[in-house]
Design an enzyme around this catalytic site. Structure first.
Site, PDB file in Angstrom:
ATOM      1  N   LYS A 152      19.860  -8.477   4.068  1.00 36.64           N
ATOM      2  CA  LYS A 152      20.223  -7.171   3.546  1.00 36.64           C
ATOM      3  C   LYS A 152      20.916  -6.381   4.646  1.00 36.64           C
ATOM      4  O   LYS A 152      20.784  -6.758   5.800  1.00 36.64           O
ATOM      5  CB  LYS A 152      18.996  -6.430   3.033  1.00 36.64           C
ATOM      6  CG  LYS A 152      17.974  -6.104   4.142  1.00 36.64           C
ATOM      7  CD  LYS A 152      16.989  -5.093   3.697  1.00 36.64           C
ATOM      8  CE  LYS A 152      17.247  -3.720   4.235  1.00 36.64           C
ATOM      9  NZ  LYS A 152      16.955  -3.526   5.644  1.00 36.64           N
ATOM     10  N   ASP A 181      14.838 -10.429   1.096  1.00 41.66           N
ATOM     11  CA  ASP A 181      14.182  -9.142   1.324  1.00 41.66           C
ATOM     12  C   ASP A 181      12.869  -9.558   1.961  1.00 41.66           C
ATOM     13  O   ASP A 181      11.973 -10.071   1.280  1.00 41.66           O
ATOM     14  CB  ASP A 181      13.941  -8.406   0.006  1.00 41.66           C
ATOM     15  CG  ASP A 181      13.296  -7.057   0.253  1.00 41.66           C
ATOM     16  OD1 ASP A 181      12.321  -6.995   1.035  1.00 41.66           O
ATOM     17  OD2 ASP A 181      13.757  -6.050  -0.303  1.00 41.66           O
ATOM     18  N   HIS A 182      12.753  -9.375   3.262  1.00 40.68           N
ATOM     19  CA  HIS A 182      11.621 -10.025   3.939  1.00 40.68           C
ATOM     20  C   HIS A 182      10.270  -9.469   3.490  1.00 40.68           C
ATOM     21  O   HIS A 182       9.242 -10.108   3.692  1.00 40.68           O
ATOM     22  CB  HIS A 182      11.788  -9.993   5.465  1.00 40.68           C
ATOM     23  CG  HIS A 182      11.482  -8.674   6.093  1.00 40.68           C
ATOM     24  ND1 HIS A 182      12.342  -7.626   6.059  1.00 40.68           N
ATOM     25  CD2 HIS A 182      10.403  -8.237   6.777  1.00 40.68           C
ATOM     26  CE1 HIS A 182      11.808  -6.592   6.703  1.00 40.68           C
ATOM     27  NE2 HIS A 182      10.624  -6.949   7.151  1.00 40.68           N
ATOM     28  N   ASP A 239      18.266   1.598   3.707  1.00 37.74           N
ATOM     29  CA  ASP A 239      17.612   0.623   4.581  1.00 37.74           C
ATOM     30  C   ASP A 239      16.252   0.178   4.034  1.00 37.74           C
ATOM     31  O   ASP A 239      15.874  -0.978   4.191  1.00 37.74           O
ATOM     32  CB  ASP A 239      17.435   1.259   5.970  1.00 37.74           C
ATOM     33  CG  ASP A 239      16.932   0.277   7.007  1.00 37.74           C
ATOM     34  OD1 ASP A 239      17.471  -0.841   7.056  1.00 37.74           O
ATOM     35  OD2 ASP A 239      16.000   0.621   7.771  1.00 37.74           O
ATOM     36  N   HIS A 244      13.126  -2.751  -0.019  1.00 31.82           N
ATOM     37  CA  HIS A 244      11.700  -3.042   0.169  1.00 31.82           C
ATOM     38  C   HIS A 244      10.798  -2.245  -0.780  1.00 31.82           C
ATOM     39  O   HIS A 244       9.888  -2.790  -1.405  1.00 31.82           O
ATOM     40  CB  HIS A 244      11.277  -2.745   1.609  1.00 31.82           C
ATOM     41  CG  HIS A 244      12.099  -3.441   2.653  1.00 31.82           C
ATOM     42  ND1 HIS A 244      12.600  -4.709   2.470  1.00 31.82           N
ATOM     43  CD2 HIS A 244      12.508  -3.065   3.887  1.00 31.82           C
ATOM     44  CE1 HIS A 244      13.278  -5.063   3.557  1.00 31.82           C
ATOM     45  NE2 HIS A 244      13.242  -4.083   4.425  1.00 31.82           N
ATOM     46  N   LYS A 349       2.151   2.632  12.109  1.00 33.95           N
ATOM     47  CA  LYS A 349       2.900   1.600  11.371  1.00 33.95           C
ATOM     48  C   LYS A 349       2.002   1.038  10.275  1.00 33.95           C
ATOM     49  O   LYS A 349       1.016   0.347  10.562  1.00 33.95           O
ATOM     50  CB  LYS A 349       3.281   0.483  12.353  1.00 33.95           C
ATOM     51  CG  LYS A 349       3.700  -0.822  11.709  1.00 33.95           C
ATOM     52  CD  LYS A 349       5.168  -0.892  11.481  1.00 33.95           C
ATOM     53  CE  LYS A 349       5.583  -2.243  10.926  1.00 33.95           C
ATOM     54  NZ  LYS A 349       6.917  -2.212  10.366  1.00 33.95           N
TER      55      LYS A 349
HETATM   56  C1  BG6 Z   1      14.142  -3.799   7.943  1.00 33.14           C
HETATM   57  C2  BG6 Z   1      14.806  -2.494   8.245  1.00 33.14           C
HETATM   58  O1  BG6 Z   1      14.600  -4.321   6.737  1.00 33.14           O
HETATM   59  O2  BG6 Z   1      12.734  -3.591   7.869  1.00 33.14           O
HETATM   60  C3  BG6 Z   1      14.265  -1.874   9.523  1.00 33.14           C
HETATM   61  O3  BG6 Z   1      16.199  -2.698   8.381  1.00 33.14           O
HETATM   62  C4  BG6 Z   1      12.762  -1.779   9.465  1.00 33.14           C
HETATM   63  O4  BG6 Z   1      14.828  -0.597   9.752  1.00 33.14           O
HETATM   64  C5  BG6 Z   1      12.150  -3.111   9.062  1.00 33.14           C
HETATM   65  O5  BG6 Z   1      12.294  -1.399  10.739  1.00 33.14           O
HETATM   66  C6  BG6 Z   1      10.659  -2.986   8.816  1.00 33.14           C
HETATM   67  O6  BG6 Z   1      10.138  -4.269   8.607  1.00 33.14           O
HETATM   68  P1  BG6 Z   1       8.630  -4.605   8.956  1.00 33.14           P
HETATM   69  O7  BG6 Z   1       8.436  -6.009   8.524  1.00 33.14           O
HETATM   70  O8  BG6 Z   1       8.480  -4.402  10.442  1.00 33.14           O
HETATM   71  O9  BG6 Z   1       7.795  -3.605   8.218  1.00 33.14           O
END
Ligand code: BG6
Length: 516
Positions: A152, A181-182, A239, A244, A349
């Site tokens: 993405k 989309d991880h 983003d 997500h 986080k």
């Molecule tokens: C990414 C975004 O897709 O996901 C980033 O581009 C973001 O800005 C990240 O920091 C967050 O991923 P995770 O797996 O660390 O929550």
């Protein structure tokens, strides 16, 4: 022929994503025995590089970011000897024939079947040209399968996504295209459908008769890091929300699929987006909040404001925070607000989904000493993976009264680490299972929801910055809920940061609070 035999062709091999995520994921799959030793990797990037230097880069990436450390030098040699490097200006078609030759030779030398996984870990404006050049150079013609993984963002709005899709489809069919989309590779995101559809106690409650509101928080401690160039033109809506957050809404709100098969699941997911209310400009003003962080203190350190970050325009109007009240106007969810929020430089986080149940009719328990809380079903995506239920019970001891209690399940507390999203998604792609990748119509619908918001924002200059780094975003994000008689439920780690007695074990709380 083993199904796991594969040659990875990683475009953008000197970039951040390859370094932080892709090489470590390949290494962990190798260590876990999930990847046959029959694999090859060709790292592709613009600059020239000797193979030994590329090997050093890969080693450094694994030492820094992998779940598994390098402990066995023999195994490491077996692993790294399968990595090759090819310097290529991706827009120069002529350079691809050398890559084709190299791929063919490598497959022959390693005895591989010709399965090729093209991974575009690079700026999206190159996606179309790479796909096209891969095809016209004949690199796609092989005796095995060929698949394309694209990172993405998929376009920056619906028209650009459409254009990109056409370019890609000139070279790769939809069933060869894996849009990543991880978040869909995260253990607990995949667990949502099991929690929902394998538990008789949840299914009857999972609708607007019993759920009062749903909250999805995706908070980050990190700022824009070294990605100002990309982030300045993206912002939090493109983003995080367009992809997500939409994916998590789909997983929570979808109907049970007719079969647990890829297309049946994706059909149900996309219906959720189709039912999502499209907002008029007035509704956007009422229901969508944007923010940008200014300087502040976060976990004991002072942080610059977004506009002071390297590479950021000092008058930038890019949003680093979004909160919204959304509605899925279908039979199951009509009337239930879906509150979502995401932001950078927030206190902790955490990704968490809260389903708040409706209250009970007036009962004598309400008058009892103590405090009765609403029932909550909370799914923790990260960093702690699991779920908990908030219930009410009699206060311990004589006299009674009522107090909230918590039933908790932790999925990753007893394990050193769980598989990373990229490991899971690599394996799915190698096996040819696109269930947890984004289908084109999902992308399209998600842009249809995001585009009007973006367009309105472009016309109006925001009063930024409007929240300090280390806080939970602008005040308007709280008011969005308080107007409807709701409030954000504290996410994991937050209670400890705010010095409130937590019900969770101290060590986990500490770990979460400090994790970024
Ligand atoms: C990414 C975004 O897709 O996901 C980033 O581009 C973001 O800005 C990240 O920091 C967050 O991923 P995770 O797996 O660390 O929550």
């Amino acid at each position: 022929m083993s199904t796991n035999e594969v040659t990875f062709l990683i475009f953008g091999a000197t970039g951040d994503l390859a370094h932080r995520k892709l090489f470590p994921a390949i290494y962990c799959l190798f260590c876990d025995g999930r990847l046959d030793e029959d694999f090859g990797v060709i790292g592709i990037a613009r600059r020239d590089k000797q193979t030994e230097d590329f090997h050093k880069d890969v080693r450094e990436s694994i030492e820094h970011y992998s779940r598994y450390k390098i402990e066995d030098e023999d195994a490491w040699q077996r692993f790294i000897s399968r990595f090759y490097y090819y310097g290529l200006d991706v827009s120069n078609q002529a350079g691809y024939s050398g890559l084709k030759d190299m791929t063919g030779q490598l497959e022959q030398q390693l005895g591989l079947a010709g399965n090729r996984l093209f991974y575009l870990a690079m700026a999206p404006n190159y996606f179309g040209v790479v796909a096209q050049n891969v095809r016209s150079s004949g690199l796609k013609e092989s005796s095995g399968w060929t698949r394309l993984i694209i990172e993405k963002p998929f376009g920056h709005d619906l028209p650009s996504a459409n254009e990109l899709n056409e370019q890609i489809h000139n070279a790769f069919a939809e069933d060869e295209t894996y849009r990543i989309d991880h978040y869909l590779g995260k253990e607990m995101v995949q667990n949502i459908e099991v929690i929902r559809f394998a538990n008789a106690m949840f299914e009857p409650l999972w609708n607007n008769r019993h759920i009062d509101n749903i909250q999805i928080t995706l908070s980050e401690v990190v700022g824009v890091e070294e990605r100002a160039g990309y982030y300045e033109s993206a912002g939090a809506l493109r983003d995080m929300v367009q992809n997500h957050i939409m994916q998590m809404i789909m997983m929570v709100a979808m109907e049970p699929p007719s079969r647990f098969e890829t297309e049946a699941i994706r059909d149900e997911k996309v219906k959720v987006l189709r039912s999502m209310r499209r907002y008029s400009p007035d509704e956007i003003k009422q229901y969508v909040v944007r923010g940008q962080y200014g300087p502040g203190e976060l976990q004991g350190k002072s942080m610059p404001g977004y506009r002071e970050e390297p590479g950021v325009n000092p008058e930038s109007t890019t949003e680093t925070f979004v909160a919204a009240k959304l509605f899925v106007d279908n039979f199951r969810w009509a009337g239930v607000p879906f509150y979502v929020r995401t932001g950078k430089r927030l206190p902790t986080k955490t990704t968490e989904i809260v389903l708040e149940l409706k209250g009970l009719p007036q009962s004598s328990y309400l008058n009892m000493e103590g405090k009765m809380g609403p029932n909550l079903i909370v799914i923790r995506i990260q960093p702690v993976e699991g779920m908990y239920l908030n219930l009410n019970a009699k206060k311990h001891g004589a006299g009674g009264g009522v107090e909230p209690i918590t039933f908790e399940y932790c999925n990753n507390c007893d394990q050193e680490s769980t598989m990373e999203a990229y490991e899971r998604l690599f394996i799915d792609c190698i096996k040819g299972d696109p269930t947890f990748f984004t289908r084109w119509d999902e992308v399209m619908e998600a842009w249809e929801i995001a585009d009007p918001i973006e367009q309105l924002w472009q016309q109006e200059k925001p009063a930024f910055p409007n929240y300090a780094a280390g806080t939970w975003g602008p005040q308007a994000a709280d008011e969005l809920l308080s107007k409807g008689g709701h409030h954000w439920w504290p996410v994991y780690g937050q209670k400890m940061l705010e010095g409130v007695q937590a019900s969770q074990p101290e060590s986990r709380e500490q770990q979460v609070a400090t994790s970024v």
